[in-house]
Design a protein around this motif. Sequence first.
Motif, PDB file in Angstrom:
ATOM      1  N   ALA A  24      -0.460   2.302  -4.078  1.00  0.00           N
ATOM      2  CA  ALA A  24      -0.460   0.837  -4.010  1.00  0.00           C
ATOM      3  C   ALA A  24      -1.420   0.395  -2.911  1.00  0.00           C
ATOM      4  O   ALA A  24      -1.633   1.136  -1.946  1.00  0.00           O
ATOM      5  CB  ALA A  24       0.939   0.345  -3.711  1.00  0.00           C
ATOM      6  N   THR A  25      -1.972  -0.787  -3.073  1.00  0.00           N
ATOM      7  CA  THR A  25      -2.904  -1.266  -2.038  1.00  0.00           C
ATOM      8  C   THR A  25      -2.282  -2.421  -1.249  1.00  0.00           C
ATOM      9  O   THR A  25      -1.592  -3.267  -1.818  1.00  0.00           O
ATOM     10  CB  THR A  25      -4.245  -1.730  -2.643  1.00  0.00           C
ATOM     11  OG1 THR A  25      -3.959  -2.590  -3.742  1.00  0.00           O
ATOM     12  CG2 THR A  25      -5.075  -0.574  -3.124  1.00  0.00           C
ATOM     13  N   ALA A  26      -2.564  -2.422   0.029  1.00  0.00           N
ATOM     14  CA  ALA A  26      -1.998  -3.449   0.917  1.00  0.00           C
ATOM     15  C   ALA A  26      -2.743  -4.765   0.753  1.00  0.00           C
ATOM     16  O   ALA A  26      -3.829  -4.812   0.165  1.00  0.00           O
ATOM     17  CB  ALA A  26      -2.095  -2.971   2.356  1.00  0.00           C
ATOM     18  N   ASN A  27      -2.140  -5.803   1.305  1.00  0.00           N
ATOM     19  CA  ASN A  27      -2.757  -7.125   1.296  1.00  0.00           C
ATOM     20  C   ASN A  27      -4.131  -7.068   1.986  1.00  0.00           C
ATOM     21  O   ASN A  27      -4.247  -6.539   3.091  1.00  0.00           O
ATOM     22  CB  ASN A  27      -1.818  -8.064   2.086  1.00  0.00           C
ATOM     23  CG  ASN A  27      -2.241  -9.496   2.021  1.00  0.00           C
ATOM     24  OD1 ASN A  27      -3.428  -9.798   2.003  1.00  0.00           O
ATOM     25  ND2 ASN A  27      -1.269 -10.376   1.990  1.00  0.00           N
TER      26      ASN A  27
ATOM     27  N   ALA B  40       8.252  -5.077  -2.186  1.00  0.00           N
ATOM     28  CA  ALA B  40       6.904  -5.403  -1.711  1.00  0.00           C
ATOM     29  C   ALA B  40       6.894  -6.208  -0.406  1.00  0.00           C
ATOM     30  O   ALA B  40       6.109  -5.910   0.496  1.00  0.00           O
ATOM     31  CB  ALA B  40       6.152  -6.149  -2.802  1.00  0.00           C
ATOM     32  N   GLU B  41       7.780  -7.212  -0.299  1.00  0.00           N
ATOM     33  CA  GLU B  41       7.786  -8.073   0.903  1.00  0.00           C
ATOM     34  C   GLU B  41       8.149  -7.249   2.141  1.00  0.00           C
ATOM     35  O   GLU B  41       7.493  -7.365   3.188  1.00  0.00           O
ATOM     36  CB  GLU B  41       8.779  -9.235   0.767  1.00  0.00           C
ATOM     37  CG  GLU B  41       8.423 -10.253  -0.288  1.00  0.00           C
ATOM     38  CD  GLU B  41       8.865  -9.846  -1.685  1.00  0.00           C
ATOM     39  OE1 GLU B  41       9.621  -8.843  -1.813  1.00  0.00           O
ATOM     40  OE2 GLU B  41       8.446 -10.495  -2.656  1.00  0.00           O
ATOM     41  N   THR B  47       4.441  -2.651   7.187  1.00  0.00           N
ATOM     42  CA  THR B  47       3.048  -2.251   7.433  1.00  0.00           C
ATOM     43  C   THR B  47       2.484  -3.008   8.634  1.00  0.00           C
ATOM     44  O   THR B  47       1.829  -2.421   9.505  1.00  0.00           O
ATOM     45  CB  THR B  47       2.177  -2.509   6.175  1.00  0.00           C
ATOM     46  OG1 THR B  47       2.845  -1.951   5.055  1.00  0.00           O
ATOM     47  CG2 THR B  47       0.814  -1.894   6.307  1.00  0.00           C
ATOM     48  N   GLN B  48       2.756  -4.310   8.677  1.00  0.00           N
ATOM     49  CA  GLN B  48       2.288  -5.099   9.829  1.00  0.00           C
ATOM     50  C   GLN B  48       2.904  -4.554  11.116  1.00  0.00           C
ATOM     51  O   GLN B  48       2.216  -4.353  12.121  1.00  0.00           O
ATOM     52  CB  GLN B  48       2.697  -6.564   9.658  1.00  0.00           C
ATOM     53  CG  GLN B  48       1.944  -7.286   8.563  1.00  0.00           C
ATOM     54  CD  GLN B  48       2.470  -8.699   8.334  1.00  0.00           C
ATOM     55  OE1 GLN B  48       3.175  -9.254   9.160  1.00  0.00           O
ATOM     56  NE2 GLN B  48       2.128  -9.271   7.203  1.00  0.00           N
TER      57      GLN B  48
END
Lengths: 109, 192
Positions: A24-27, B40-41, B47-48
């Motif tokens: 999956a790719t990040a924002n 996803a959220e 990740t941040q």
Amino acid sequence: MTNKNQVQDQVAKAMSSLDGIQPATANPHLYTRIKAKLEQEKSSWGWLAAFLSRPIVAVALVATVILINILTITANRSVPEETTDQLVSLAQDYSFQPSNILENGFNQP
Amino acid sequence: MTDPQFIELLRKGDETAFHQLVEDWKDRIYNTALGLVQQAEDAEEITQDVFIIAWKSVQQFRGESSIQTWLYKIAVHQSLDCIRRRKRKKRFGFLVPLFGSEEEQEQEPGNFLHPGVQLEKKQEAQVLFKAIRKLPEQQRVAYSLQKIEGLAIKEIAQVLETTDGAVEALLNRAKTNLQKILSSYYQTHRDD
């Protein structure tokens, strides 16, 4: 095909369903969001927490609290005697004795 | 540029280096978090946080492990934290109507589907992801890192701070458990 075989087949299919999965790719704006979050932390309580969590500041704060406690305890040790003495002499000066009030019958109608 | 040189730049507070770190690793970290938390959220939030933690703690990074292991470790830790929080909220969810708003209630990921799954395997993958959620933490991490992130056993061992043998054992147990969970699922859902 028996039921058992059908189940085994479905299990095998499910187990291999992640084969060849694409990552999956990040924002794409992730870095901007991270920077915004960091700025937000800096401007709000973040700086205070960072300041307080510095070892020197933390040790100094703990030492101050301990010192205040010691001062309070030592001050309280001497105060009660003086206060009691003062109260006794005051009561004697004005003949203020609660038991006397009752004995003298001031409360009676 | 070697890892130690890059770490040195980060330690000096070089924002270009930090930008580079984010760009180089964001997809892999997001993919790892998404595989673990299956939402996803939450995965984006994690990740941040991973990069923020890395940026703030780079002074403590002693360079004993690679940047990859360091970032994966933070990602796994943050993801497990998120899963535990979710479980806690679910367990004490009955208190929410009494003390909080309905919006705060944690939503258990429903039929999660990883965006990288091949279309023809979509249905089976949904069932498998549901089964993965029932695995014990360490098995879930090892299995996800191998199957979704494609890490080698040695790399998983470094992330989990254990031996290659222990990771192999974890993966074997995970596969056995998944087969049991899936068998039981398909026996009760014959039409699926």
